[in-house]
Design an enzyme around this catalytic site. Structure first.
Site, mmCIF file in Angstrom:
data_model
loop_
_atom_site.group_PDB
_atom_site.id
_atom_site.type_symbol
_atom_site.label_atom_id
_atom_site.label_comp_id
_atom_site.label_asym_id
_atom_site.label_seq_id
_atom_site.Cartn_x
_atom_site.Cartn_y
_atom_site.Cartn_z
ATOM 1 N N THR A 183 0.847 -1.175 0.000
ATOM 2 C CA THR A 183 0.000 0.000 0.000
ATOM 3 C C THR A 183 0.880 1.221 0.000
ATOM 4 O OG1 THR A 183 -1.910 -0.948 1.097
ATOM 5 C CG2 THR A 183 -1.529 1.371 1.460
ATOM 6 N N ASN A 207 6.793 -12.048 -2.584
ATOM 7 C CA ASN A 207 5.355 -12.243 -2.796
ATOM 8 C C ASN A 207 4.919 -13.686 -2.951
ATOM 9 O OD1 ASN A 207 4.388 -9.488 -2.831
ATOM 10 N ND2 ASN A 207 5.816 -9.280 -4.545
#
Lengths: 409, 409
Positions: free
Chosen positions: A194, A404
């Site tokens: 974010t 990730n």
């Protein structure tokens, strides 16, 4: 999961007190242990505010709260937590946001809708707002004017370095300051990245003028960067003007008096945006893409972002390969007007292809040397018109997959 | 650079002779040594043709050639080379295409514009068409009806397995066959991946009806797969109908008589498209994404492709992490109507989230087991309408970075 500091990291600048802003950070234990994860900012009475938020259609509860609060144009406080994004948490999530704002408003002596919120971290878990509510009173008591670095660190999730930027501008001959902090592109292991950005100025600027400038500045900064083309549910840029500086009044709609301010604001946002890219997951190289000769600026922007978002271009840069073929492909897939036989591509300032073909005997040596560096420049000339745009991204490396693709459960 | 065969590979089916089609492969030494890289197909007189090509605005010379040739609706030959894509080669590239077609036309005794071309491989280098021209006569002499497997191998670049599919259909009670070969998603080390697909049928179908069916079938097959969101400059799907089967005449515009044929054609294209995904660079898992409850089919399609193109979703699958938070993010970033509080997400048939929140106490065990498999199913219910769509992709792994990030020069 701790990641080594990005090789593209820059040092946090000196961030002096800014009249009308008191801030601090505390460890509220929202998710992390042994580090600060809650930041509170107190803003002087009369502070105006502008905001730009994610276009993601499934935004977090704090985004909804801020959009409503923004209608008033006034701000007295900001509460930011790391560790939990309060996203996909339904009604309970909205309630958690309201409770946090309510607790801050009580301490600040203002209306709830003058408190702005941002949350970043894991999604789909209820925000333990009680921890925020119980940590706020002590945090509020400890607010000072010179804890900017603490705040920059307190909003980090798995960012590998804190991010800040400072500029000055003139309004009617008077100097004002603009300074901001940001986080981004680290992961809440292993949930989504974010971008949060909070910018403050001591200038006195009506909310409408502030919003208009912020919208423009975001277009050429945060909207021109990409790490992996994914859009967070919590992206937030807030700009607060405390009005403590002594300069001639600014009209409601802004205008020429704010020209220098707008320039400095764009610089602060671009500086912070590039720091976000420099901390992109697995980033080893910062890539700047300049597109010119497009039929319009909008067209140039789409082409620049198409190149910036291309995994094949980004892996080629990771491999230190000046692969102009992939750049041509990325130009073509943007869907914007392009004429293969007018296209030119340069890397590191050396034109490798012009008018739809390789330049025979171009000097490869400087290109090879450039590709080994940390900052890579790609230029494309469409040869069609005067449209131009710049975008930034980072390379796509094994580090991205490591960060990730690690198993969570 | 040789890569191990994909763990998702399937076996080439038996591909019997198809009336009206003779084919073969030769080693023309275009780029590779010691393997076939040139495929020629001879088609019976009266063969009709349909084609769908890349939307990339910087397509290769063969794409331009095929688009022109398609206007005639008739085909007598196909020439495909691997090793050089004839892309970004300017006028000389167009000339190279014309010369190849001319040489094939002379051998086949037909007009140049009845010869179709496809090239795949490195881009920005001139196609050594003399090698094609000099290899064609011997190749033409050796064409047979039963060399389908050779052809499937001859069009490969760095595909790790050859791809073929066969189906039958009824037209007016008569059985016809549809069979095709494809290549894709391997790399011409290390230039761009290209998808080529050639489908043949012995049915007699007017070109207009053929084009209409092909366009529809591509929409739900090749346009619903993605490996990395990049679009090659050479993507080509060609469908040839040799007219050798004995069935009642089909009207110009197709219609109900072709319903079963259209179904079988869609199956062939989807079979080949999924084989392309199974050979996606670095692919370890095939991912199927079903979206339902969207406001329209078009909206569902955009949402499905947004999930399929999300690096965060694809790395999560690589990490065997049923990360529904990233799926929610990818739904939201599609920009299509979505209501956070109505959204549901299922993995492997288990609904993990409904109505905007996690389902308390859902059974994690089958989800964990499902994520360890080779074929992953993701389902999203928007809860808004009747729109539905399916897309396919593969996971994003270190293999992708290895293949695409290796240093070329």
């Amino acid at each position: 999961m701790t990641h080594p500091v990005s090789p593209l990291a820059v040092t946090l600048p000196e961030m002096p007190p800014l009249p009308g802003v008191r801030l601090g950070a505390a460890a509220a234990g929202i998710r992390y242990k042994g580090r600060t994860d809650l930041v509170m900012v107190e803003l002087a009475q009369g502070t105006t505010v502008a905001g730009v938020f994610t276009r993601n259609k499934c935004p977090g509860a704090p985004i909804g709260w801020c959009r409503e609060a923004l209608k008033g144009g006034q701000a007295r406080g900001l509460v930011v937590n790391a560790g939990n994004a309060n996203v996909f948490t339904g009604r309970a999530g909205e309630e958690a946001a309201r409770r946090s704002a309510e607790a801050a408003a009580k301490l600040l002596g203002c209306a709830e809708e003058e408190v702005f919120l941002a949350s970043t971290g894991v999604i789909g878990e209820q925000l333990p707002y009680e921890r925020i509510v119980s940590a706020l009173p002590a945090l509020h008591n400890a607010l000072t004017e010179d804890t900017w670095h603490d705040a920059a660190r307190g909003i980090m999730t798995t960012d590998t370095f804190p991010k800040g930027a400072v500029r000055t501008a003139k309004i009617g001959g008077q100097t004002v300051r603009i300074q901001g902090i940001a986080k981004g592109s680290g992961m809440i292991a292993p949930d989504m990245a974010t971008m949060l950005c909070f910018v403050f100025t001591d200038a006195a600027i009506p909310a409408a003028a502030l919003q208009s400038m912020l919208g423009k500045a975001v277009k050429t900064s945060f909207n021109r960067i990409t790490v992996d083309s994914d859009t967070s549910t919590s992206d937030t840029v807030l700009l607060f003007a405390t009005g403590q500086a002594d300069h001639p009044d600014v009209p409601e709609t802004g205008g020429p008096a704010l020209r220098d301010f707008a320039r400095a604001l764009s610089e602060v946002l671009l500086d912070l945006a590039l720091q976000v890219v420099r901390d992109g997951e697995g980033a080893q190289k910062l890539i700047r893409i300049d597109v010119e000769g497009a039929v319009s600026h909008g067209s140039a922007e789409k082409i620049a972002m198409s190149i910036a978002n291309s995994p094949l271009v980004k892996t080629a840069v990771a491999g230190e390969d000046a692969n102009w073929g992939r750049i041509v492909m990325a130009v073509g897939k943007a869907g914007e007007p392009a004429d293969r036989d007018k296209l030119g591509v340069a890397v590191g300032g050396v034109w490798m292809a012009r008018n739809g073909g390789v330049i025979d005997g171009y000097d490869e040596a400087p290109v090879v040397a450039h590709m080994k560096g940390r900052e890579i420049n790609i230029a494309v000339d469409l040869g069609l018109g005067k449209g131009r745009a710049t975008a930034w991204t980072c390379d796509l490396t094994h580090g991205y997959i490591d960060i990730n693709g690690s198993y969570r459960s």
